[in-house]
Scaffold this motif. Sequence first.
Motif, PDB file in Angstrom:
ATOM      1  N   LYS A  64     -11.442  -7.702  -0.413  1.00 56.41           N
ATOM      2  CA  LYS A  64     -12.319  -7.248  -1.497  1.00 56.41           C
ATOM      3  C   LYS A  64     -11.754  -6.048  -2.237  1.00 56.41           C
ATOM      4  N   LEU A  65     -10.720  -5.420  -1.707  1.00 59.30           N
ATOM      5  CA  LEU A  65     -10.073  -4.299  -2.388  1.00 59.30           C
ATOM      6  C   LEU A  65      -8.909  -4.829  -3.205  1.00 59.30           C
ATOM      7  N   GLU A  66      -8.898  -4.477  -4.484  1.00 58.32           N
ATOM      8  CA  GLU A  66      -7.796  -4.915  -5.329  1.00 58.32           C
ATOM      9  C   GLU A  66      -6.635  -3.945  -5.253  1.00 58.32           C
ATOM     10  N   SER A  67      -6.931  -2.639  -5.356  1.00 54.34           N
ATOM     11  CA  SER A  67      -5.861  -1.648  -5.366  1.00 54.34           C
ATOM     12  C   SER A  67      -6.368  -0.309  -4.857  1.00 54.34           C
ATOM     13  N   ILE A  68      -5.429   0.496  -4.366  1.00 55.96           N
ATOM     14  CA  ILE A  68      -5.692   1.884  -4.003  1.00 55.96           C
ATOM     15  C   ILE A  68      -4.601   2.708  -4.672  1.00 55.96           C
ATOM     16  N   GLU A  69      -5.006   3.590  -5.582  1.00 53.83           N
ATOM     17  CA  GLU A  69      -4.054   4.382  -6.353  1.00 53.83           C
ATOM     18  C   GLU A  69      -4.285   5.864  -6.046  1.00 53.83           C
ATOM     19  N   VAL A  70      -3.228   6.569  -5.634  1.00 53.62           N
ATOM     20  CA  VAL A  70      -3.326   8.002  -5.354  1.00 53.62           C
ATOM     21  C   VAL A  70      -3.193   8.757  -6.665  1.00 53.62           C
ATOM     22  N   LEU A 118       0.828  -1.196   0.000  1.00 54.85           N
ATOM     23  CA  LEU A 118       0.000   0.000   0.000  1.00 54.85           C
ATOM     24  C   LEU A 118       0.865   1.249   0.000  1.00 54.85           C
ATOM     25  N   SER A 119       0.494   2.217  -0.821  1.00 57.72           N
ATOM     26  CA  SER A 119       1.173   3.502  -0.776  1.00 57.72           C
ATOM     27  C   SER A 119       0.560   4.310   0.365  1.00 57.72           C
ATOM     28  N   GLN A 120       1.265   5.343   0.802  1.00 58.47           N
ATOM     29  CA  GLN A 120       0.749   6.157   1.894  1.00 58.47           C
ATOM     30  C   GLN A 120      -0.412   6.990   1.392  1.00 58.47           C
ATOM     31  N   ILE A 121      -1.510   6.956   2.117  1.00 62.40           N
ATOM     32  CA  ILE A 121      -2.672   7.759   1.762  1.00 62.40           C
ATOM     33  C   ILE A 121      -2.965   8.711   2.906  1.00 62.40           C
ATOM     34  N   PHE A 122      -3.384   9.918   2.542  1.00 63.79           N
ATOM     35  CA  PHE A 122      -3.659  10.959   3.518  1.00 63.79           C
ATOM     36  C   PHE A 122      -5.060  11.512   3.277  1.00 63.79           C
ATOM     37  N   VAL A 123      -5.597  12.174   4.279  1.00 70.15           N
ATOM     38  CA  VAL A 123      -6.883  12.837   4.137  1.00 70.15           C
ATOM     39  C   VAL A 123      -6.720  13.962   3.121  1.00 70.15           C
TER      40      VAL A 123
END
Length: 130
Positions: free
Chosen positions: A93-99, A30-35
């Motif tokens: 159920k999540l495949e990817s999270i891309e910023v 996972l890459s870092q995600i921010f608000v």
Amino acid sequence: MKNLKLKRPSVLSTKKIMDSVESAYKKKNLSQIFVGDTIKVGVFIKEGNKERVQYYQGIILGKNNSGINLTISVRKVFQGIGVERKFLVHSPKLESIEVIKSSRVRRSKLYYLRNIIGKGSRLKQRFRTK
């Protein structure tokens, strides 16, 4: 009677046990995600006996919990109506999270975006240095 000291399990050892169990289920890539980030989340959708990935793109309004229970609230505007959805970050159920884009925000929760419509809801872009 003598003063007997009973051994009770230390809190640190139970914490280590919980971390080792949780680490098996956490996502590593996972890459870092921010608000305030605009993200694209790939979610597995089951239709009949087929499974496909559906993408959901929006702004992160807030993060809740930590560790394996980390959830994010993502908001997008679809046909003039705001749609919010919560995602469990480490869910299978999540495949990817891309910023896609990062924004400079000064709050931990962006719930005020629910009441603002149009250009007023734009956030200033933040450029990350690597």
